[in-house]
Write a protein that holds these residues in place. Structure first.
Motif, PDB file in Angstrom:
ATOM      1  N   ALA A  67       4.511   2.284  -9.842  1.00 45.88           N
ATOM      2  CA  ALA A  67       5.239   2.957  -8.760  1.00 45.88           C
ATOM      3  C   ALA A  67       6.736   2.744  -8.960  1.00 45.88           C
TER       4      ALA A  67
ATOM      5  N   ARG B  91       5.413   6.760   0.318  1.00 44.63           N
ATOM      6  CA  ARG B  91       6.005   5.435   0.174  1.00 44.63           C
ATOM      7  C   ARG B  91       5.255   4.459   1.075  1.00 44.63           C
TER       8      ARG B  91
ATOM      9  N   TYR C 150       9.717   1.088  -7.050  1.00 46.93           N
ATOM     10  CA  TYR C 150       9.855   0.048  -6.037  1.00 46.93           C
ATOM     11  C   TYR C 150      11.248   0.129  -5.418  1.00 46.93           C
TER      12      TYR C 150
ATOM     13  N   ARG D 110       7.095   0.683  -2.090  1.00 43.49           N
ATOM     14  CA  ARG D 110       6.838   1.343  -3.369  1.00 43.49           C
ATOM     15  C   ARG D 110       6.278   2.738  -3.128  1.00 43.49           C
ATOM     16  N   GLN D 111       6.489   3.580  -4.117  1.00 45.00           N
ATOM     17  CA  GLN D 111       5.976   4.942  -4.044  1.00 45.00           C
ATOM     18  C   GLN D 111       5.391   5.316  -5.392  1.00 45.00           C
ATOM     19  N   ALA D 112       4.081   5.513  -5.403  1.00 41.70           N
ATOM     20  CA  ALA D 112       3.384   5.923  -6.615  1.00 41.70           C
ATOM     21  C   ALA D 112       3.453   7.443  -6.737  1.00 41.70           C
TER      22      ALA D 112
END
Length: 115
Positions: free
Chosen positions: A91, A44, A93, A37-39
């Motif tokens: 985030a 990531r 995903y 995931r990357q907020a």
């Protein structure tokens, strides 16, 4: 290789979502599968992984006990059941597989946890 994520959306804190990743173009049953995931504004990060047979799973500490990764060898799909969602789970995903050639990523699915 194609990885297509689905199932993202908006949910209130404490809610649940189930993400899916449909895989094609490689021998799905031979490879471990991963979720990342990357907020916003962050790098990531690893979320969860499952071995090729599904016998073993691994989770990032922050999601352990709340998220469950699974795979369906008939449908070539990997799932991420996300329970007790928190605002910090917000985030994009991504589904990921690392083959002998390279790492592949899906396009991502957005998860927003907000009241």
């Amino acid at each position: 290789v194609q990885l297509v994520e689905s199932g993202g959306g908006s949910v209130q804190p404490g809610g649940s979502l189930r993400l899916s990743c449909a895989a094609s173009g490689f021998s799905f049953s031979n490879y471990n599968m991963n979720w990342y995931r990357q907020a916003p504004g962050k790098e990531r990060e690893f979320v969860a992984s499952i071995t090729s047979t599904g016998a073993h799973t691994n989770y990032e500490v922050a999601v352990k006990g709340r998220f469950i990764i699974s795979r369906d060898k008939v449908k070539n799909t990997v799932h991420l059941q996300m329970n007790s969602l928190k605002t910090e789970d917000t985030a994009v995903y991504f589904c990921n597989v690392v083959t002998v050639l390279r790492a592949y990523w899906g396009q991502g699915t957005q998860v927003i946890v907000s009241s």
